[in-house]
Design an enzyme around this catalytic site. Structure first.
Site, mmCIF file in Angstrom:
data_model
loop_
_atom_site.group_PDB
_atom_site.id
_atom_site.type_symbol
_atom_site.label_atom_id
_atom_site.label_comp_id
_atom_site.label_asym_id
_atom_site.label_seq_id
_atom_site.Cartn_x
_atom_site.Cartn_y
_atom_site.Cartn_z
ATOM 1 N N LYS A 211 0.843 -1.202 0.000
ATOM 2 C CA LYS A 211 0.000 0.000 0.000
ATOM 3 C C LYS A 211 0.875 1.248 0.000
ATOM 4 O O LYS A 211 0.677 2.158 -0.790
ATOM 5 C CB LYS A 211 -0.925 -0.035 1.218
ATOM 6 C CG LYS A 211 -1.833 1.165 1.329
ATOM 7 C CD LYS A 211 -2.782 1.032 2.508
ATOM 8 C CE LYS A 211 -3.469 2.364 2.768
ATOM 9 N NZ LYS A 211 -4.383 2.325 3.912
ATOM 10 N N GLU A 217 10.516 -4.680 4.480
ATOM 11 C CA GLU A 217 10.592 -6.094 4.111
ATOM 12 C C GLU A 217 10.290 -6.273 2.621
ATOM 13 O O GLU A 217 10.983 -6.985 1.890
ATOM 14 C CB GLU A 217 9.581 -6.923 4.925
ATOM 15 C CG GLU A 217 9.894 -7.040 6.400
ATOM 16 C CD GLU A 217 9.337 -5.901 7.242
ATOM 17 O OE1 GLU A 217 8.985 -4.834 6.679
ATOM 18 O OE2 GLU A 217 9.266 -6.057 8.475
ATOM 19 N N GLY A 273 -4.927 -1.745 4.947
ATOM 20 C CA GLY A 273 -4.147 -2.891 4.464
ATOM 21 C C GLY A 273 -4.850 -4.216 4.738
ATOM 22 O O GLY A 273 -4.954 -5.088 3.877
ATOM 23 N N ARG A 274 -5.356 -4.382 5.966
ATOM 24 C CA ARG A 274 -5.960 -5.664 6.332
ATOM 25 C C ARG A 274 -7.371 -5.827 5.767
ATOM 26 O O ARG A 274 -8.025 -6.839 5.995
ATOM 27 C CB ARG A 274 -5.959 -5.828 7.846
ATOM 28 C CG ARG A 274 -6.573 -4.672 8.609
ATOM 29 C CD ARG A 274 -6.240 -4.761 10.100
ATOM 30 N NE ARG A 274 -6.691 -3.601 10.870
ATOM 31 C CZ ARG A 274 -5.997 -2.482 11.015
ATOM 32 N NH1 ARG A 274 -4.833 -2.339 10.400
ATOM 33 N NH2 ARG A 274 -6.465 -1.485 11.752
ATOM 34 N N GLU A 359 -5.020 -6.602 14.721
ATOM 35 C CA GLU A 359 -4.474 -5.295 14.375
ATOM 36 C C GLU A 359 -5.588 -4.232 14.465
ATOM 37 O O GLU A 359 -5.327 -3.073 14.767
ATOM 38 C CB GLU A 359 -3.861 -5.311 12.967
ATOM 39 C CG GLU A 359 -2.831 -4.218 12.756
ATOM 40 C CD GLU A 359 -2.034 -4.357 11.454
ATOM 41 O OE1 GLU A 359 -2.634 -4.240 10.374
ATOM 42 O OE2 GLU A 359 -0.814 -4.558 11.521
ATOM 43 N N HIS A 390 -5.986 -33.200 17.621
ATOM 44 C CA HIS A 390 -4.909 -34.086 18.080
ATOM 45 C C HIS A 390 -3.751 -33.298 18.683
ATOM 46 O O HIS A 390 -2.655 -33.824 18.837
ATOM 47 C CB HIS A 390 -4.445 -34.965 16.922
ATOM 48 C CG HIS A 390 -5.536 -35.876 16.455
ATOM 49 N ND1 HIS A 390 -5.746 -37.121 17.006
ATOM 50 C CD2 HIS A 390 -6.522 -35.691 15.552
ATOM 51 C CE1 HIS A 390 -6.801 -37.674 16.432
ATOM 52 N NE2 HIS A 390 -7.288 -36.829 15.548
ATOM 53 N N LYS A 514 9.344 -0.968 14.168
ATOM 54 C CA LYS A 514 9.935 -0.635 12.863
ATOM 55 C C LYS A 514 11.032 0.405 13.031
ATOM 56 O O LYS A 514 12.117 0.298 12.460
ATOM 57 C CB LYS A 514 8.871 -0.029 11.935
ATOM 58 C CG LYS A 514 7.863 -0.982 11.384
ATOM 59 C CD LYS A 514 7.053 -0.241 10.334
ATOM 60 C CE LYS A 514 5.774 -0.948 10.003
ATOM 61 N NZ LYS A 514 4.906 -0.171 9.131
HETATM 62 O O1 LIG Z 1 1.045 -2.728 2.212
HETATM 63 P P1 LIG Z 1 2.146 -2.115 3.010
HETATM 64 O O2 LIG Z 1 2.119 -0.616 2.981
HETATM 65 O O3 LIG Z 1 3.481 -2.662 2.545
HETATM 66 O O4 LIG Z 1 1.955 -2.536 4.499
HETATM 67 C C1 LIG Z 1 2.029 -3.857 4.917
HETATM 68 C C2 LIG Z 1 1.627 -4.014 6.370
HETATM 69 O O5 LIG Z 1 2.597 -3.394 7.179
HETATM 70 C C3 LIG Z 1 2.289 -2.594 8.277
HETATM 71 O O6 LIG Z 1 3.289 -2.704 9.226
HETATM 72 C C4 LIG Z 1 0.918 -2.690 8.883
HETATM 73 O O7 LIG Z 1 0.936 -3.094 10.214
HETATM 74 C C5 LIG Z 1 -0.044 -3.554 8.118
HETATM 75 O O8 LIG Z 1 -1.335 -3.081 8.372
HETATM 76 C C6 LIG Z 1 0.224 -3.540 6.649
HETATM 77 O O9 LIG Z 1 -0.710 -4.375 6.018
#
Ligand SMILES: O=P(O)(O)OC[C@H]1O[C@H](O)[C@H](O)[C@@H](O)[C@@H]1O
Length: 551
Positions: A211, A217, A273-274, A359, A390, A514
Site C-alpha cells: 500500500k 521487508e 491494508g488488512r 491489528e 490431536h 519498525k
Molecule cells: O502494504 P504495506 O504498505 O506494505 O503494508 C504492509 C503491512 O505493514 C504494516 O506494518 C501494517 O501493520 C499492516 O497493516 C500492513 O498491512
C-alpha cells in the site's frame, strides 16, 4: 464522563445491567438450557447468504442477548456503521474514510468520498486487473524472452500478503493449475530463496504488493527479486517491465523503484491494508482464479455488506457475532477466541483473521485517547480443526480457560476429489459435529461411571462441557462463500470496535518496532553505537555479533 460529555462505556447503565445480569446468571449449564428449551437447537440459528449460522451453544439467555443489543444501541453501533458506508472519516487518528465496502459495490452504486463518487475508480481498476489477468492466463502477456508466464510470485507483507495468500489456498480448486503461485513476505532471505529456487526467471512474474511502497521487508525482497531476475536473464534492465508489476497507493514510490506506473494497479488510502485483498491487492488471486470468479467473490462480500447494513438487529449476523465476543471478553473474562475451520482449503484463514482482528482491535485507548477500562480485542488463534483435535483441543475441553470458538464447515467436498477422497468428507464432518457437541455438553461423572471407569479415574475422564461455540455451515467453499465469510468477520470486528469505542482502523502499535529495527541494524552490521540502547538489548546485540563472527 468524557470531555465531550459522553458517558464512558463502563459507566453506562447498559454496561452496568450486563454486569448485574452476569452476576445473577451464575453458572450457565447448556444441558439445562437445552432441557428447558428443546427448540433452541433449531430456533437459535440465522442465515446470511449461503451461510447457516448456529449460535445455540452459547452461554447466553434471551435476556443476555437483549441486554447486549441494548448495549449496541446505546453505543451507537448502527450510527457508526452508517457513517462507514457513507464514506465518513471514521478512522479518526489517520483522518481517513473506511470504505472497503466500496471495493465490492456494484458498478452502478454511488459512494462518495469528499464529494467524489469512488465506484467508477474502483471498477476502472478492476477492469484493468481483469485485462491483465486474462493476458497472463491466456499466454498473451509474455516475459522478456517471449516465453509465457507460468509462475507468479506475490511479494508483500501483512495486508499485502495474508489476504491473497489465504484466498489462493481457499480457492485452489478454482485456480488455473498450470500456473504456480507463491507468496513471499518474510525479510528472512530464506523466504524468497525457497520461493524462486526452482523457478525459471524467463517465466516468472513478480507482483510487488505494498500500500505504502515503503515497507522495508517488501522493498528489500523486491530488490533481491529484481537482482535474481536480471541475473537469470542476462542483466538487461528492460526485462523489469515485463516481469514486475506493482499494487500500491503510492505511484511516486513505485516509479522510484523502477516499475513503470503503466504496470501499477492502484488503490486508495481509504482501503486499510488488512481490508484490502478485494482491491488491486487481489491481483495474484485474480490471475489464479480468473476475473469472473473474482467478481463472484466480490459479490459474496457485497451480499454480507448489505445484510450488515440493512438486516434488523436481532437477525444481523455480524452484529450478533460481535456481541457474543463482547460478552465473553468483557463480561466472562475470555482472553482468546479460536477459529477452527474443518477445511484443508481454509488452512490460512485463521492467520488471515489474526491480522484483521488483532491489528484492528488490539487497542488500549479509546477514540478520545483515554485508557480503556474494559477488555478489547481477543487473541485470535486456531488451525484446521481435525489437526487441532490431536494437538491443543485437550486444553479447550479440560483446561481452565474459557475459549469461545467458531467452527466453520462445508456440506460438500470440492468436485475434483476422487470418489474415495470425497467419501472421507463425512468422517471430517462427523468430527466437526462431535466436537461442538462434546464441547457444549461434556460428559458427566455419572456417565463416566456408567462405563465402568474406576472411581479414581472418573475426574480425569469427566468433561465439564459449557464451552461455547458458533457453528458456520455452508454447502461448499466457493469464491462467493469465501467473500461472505471474510465480510462476516470484517463486520464482526467493526461491531466490537464500535462498542469498545476504539479506532479499529489504525495500527500505531506496529510503528515502534519498525523505528527501532532501523536504529539497531547498523549496530549488527557495522558495530555502530546505538544511542540509548538499553543494557539487555545491547548485550544481545554483542552476542549476536560474536556468533555471527563479527567483532
Ligand atoms: O502494504 P504495506 O504498505 O506494505 O503494508 C504492509 C503491512 O505493514 C504494516 O506494518 C501494517 O501493520 C499492516 O497493516 C500492513 O498491512
Amino acid at each position: 464522563m468524557n470531555a465531550d460529555g459522553r458517558t464512558r462505556l463502563h459507566q453506562t447503565p447498559e454496561w452496568a445491567a450486563l454486569v448485574k445480569h452476569r452476576e445473577q446468571l451464575g453458572e450457565v449449564r447448556l444441558r439445562e438450557m437445552f432441557a428447558a428449551d428443546p427448540g433452541r437447537g433449531t430456533g437459535w440459528t440465522l442465515r446470511v447468504g449461503d451461510l447457516h449460522v448456529d449460535y445455540s451453544k452459547h452461554l447466553v439467555t434471551d435476556e443476555t442477548l437483549a441486554l447486549l443489543q441494548e448495549l449496541a444501541a446505546a453505543t451507537g453501533v448502527s450510527g457508526l456503521r452508517d457513517a462507514m458506508f457513507r464514506g465518513e472519516r471514521i478512522n479518526i487518528t489517520e483522518d481517513r474514510a473506511v470504505l472497503h465496502t466500496a471495493l465490492r459495490a456494484p458498478r452502478d452504486a454511488v459512494i462518495e468520498v469528499d464529494g467524489e463518487n469512488v465506484v467508477p475508480k474502483v471498477h476502472a481498476v478492476l477492469d484493468k486487473m481483469a485485462g491483465f489477468a486474462d493476458r497472463v492466463r491466456s499466454g498473451e502477456w509474455t516475459g522478456h524472452t517471449g516465453r509465457r508466464i507460468r509462475n507468479v510470485v506475490n511479494i508483500g507483507i501483512g495486508g499485502s500478503d495474508l489476504g491473497p495468500a489465504m484466498a489462493y489456498e481457499a480457492l485452489r480448486a478454482f485456480t488455473d493449475r498450470s500456473l504456480t503461485l507463491r507468496f513471499v513476505s518474510n525479510v528472512d532471505g530464506a523466504d524468497l530463496h525457497e520461493a524462486v529456487r526452482d523457478l525459471d526467471p524467463a517465466e516468472t512474474l513478480f507482483i510487488i504488493a505494498s500500500k505504502t511502497f515503503t515497507t522495508i521487508e517488501t522493498i528489500t525482497n523486491a530488490t533481491s527479486a529484481r537482482s535474481w531476475l536480471l541475473d537469470g536473464l542476462g542483466g538487461d534492465e528492460k526485462a523489469v517491465a515485463k516481469h514486475f508489476v506493482a499494487l500500491s497507493t503510492n505511484a511516486e514510490k513505485v516509479s522510484g523503484f523502477g516499475i513503470d506506473t503503466a504496470n501499477m494497479f492502484e488503490f486508495w488510502d481509504w482501503v486499510g491494508g488488512r481490508y484490502s485483498f478485494d482491491s488491486a491487492i487481489g491481483l495474484s488471486l485474480m490471475i489464479a482464479i480468473g476475473p469472473d470468479r473474482f467478481r463472484e467473490m466480490l459479490d459474496g462480500f457485497h451480499l454480507v455488506d448489505e445484510h450488515f447494513r440493512t438486516a434488523p438487529a436481532e437477525s444481523n449476523v455480524p452484529l450478533l457475532m460481535g456481541l457474543l465476543g463482547v460478552w465473553y471478553g468483557s463480561f466472562l473474562g475470555a482472553q482468546s477466541h479460536a477459529v477452527l475451520p474443518y477445511s484443508h482449503y481454509l488452512s490460512k484463514f485463521t492467520a488471515y483473521l489474526q491480522q484483521l482482528d488483532m491489528e484492528s482491535n488490539g487497542k488500549s485507548v479509546d477514540r478520545e485517547g483515554k485508557p480503556v477500562q474494559w477488555q478489547t480485542g481477543p487473541v485470535v488463534w486456531g488451525t484446521p480443526g481435525t489437526n487441532g483435535q490431536h494437538a491443543y483441543y485437550q486444553l479447550i475441553h479440560q483446561g481452565t480457560k474459557l475459549i469461545p470458538a467458531d467452527f466453520i464447515g462445508f456440506a460438500r467436498p470440492v468436485d475434483e476429489l476422487s470418489e474415495e477422497l470425497k467419501a472421507q468428507h463425512d468422517l471430517l464432518m462427523a468430527n466437526f459435529f462431535a466436537q461442538t457437541q462434546a464441547l457444549a455438553f461434556g460428559k458427566t461423572p455419572d456417565e463416566v461411571r456408567a462405563e465402568g471407569v474406576p472411581e479414581e479415574l472418573v475426574p480425569h475422564k469427566t468433561f465439564r462441557g459449557d464451552h461455547p461455540t458458533t457453528t458456520i455451515l455452508a454447502r461448499e467453499l466457493t469464491p462467493s462463500v469465501l467473500g461472505q465469510l471474510v465480510a462476516l468477520y470484517e463486520h464482526k470486528v467493526f461491531v466490537q470496535g464500535a462498542i469498545w469505542n476504539i479506532d479499529s482502523f489504525d495500527q500505531w502499535g506496529v510503528e515502534l518496532g519498525k523505528v527501532l529495527a532501523k536504529r539497531v541494524e547498523p549496530a549488527l552490521t557495522e558495530g555502530a553505537d546505538v544511542p540509548g540502547l538499553d543494557p539487555s538489548t545491547g548485550a544481545l546485540v554483542a552476542a549476536y555479533r560474536e556468533l555471527r563472527g563479527r567483532r
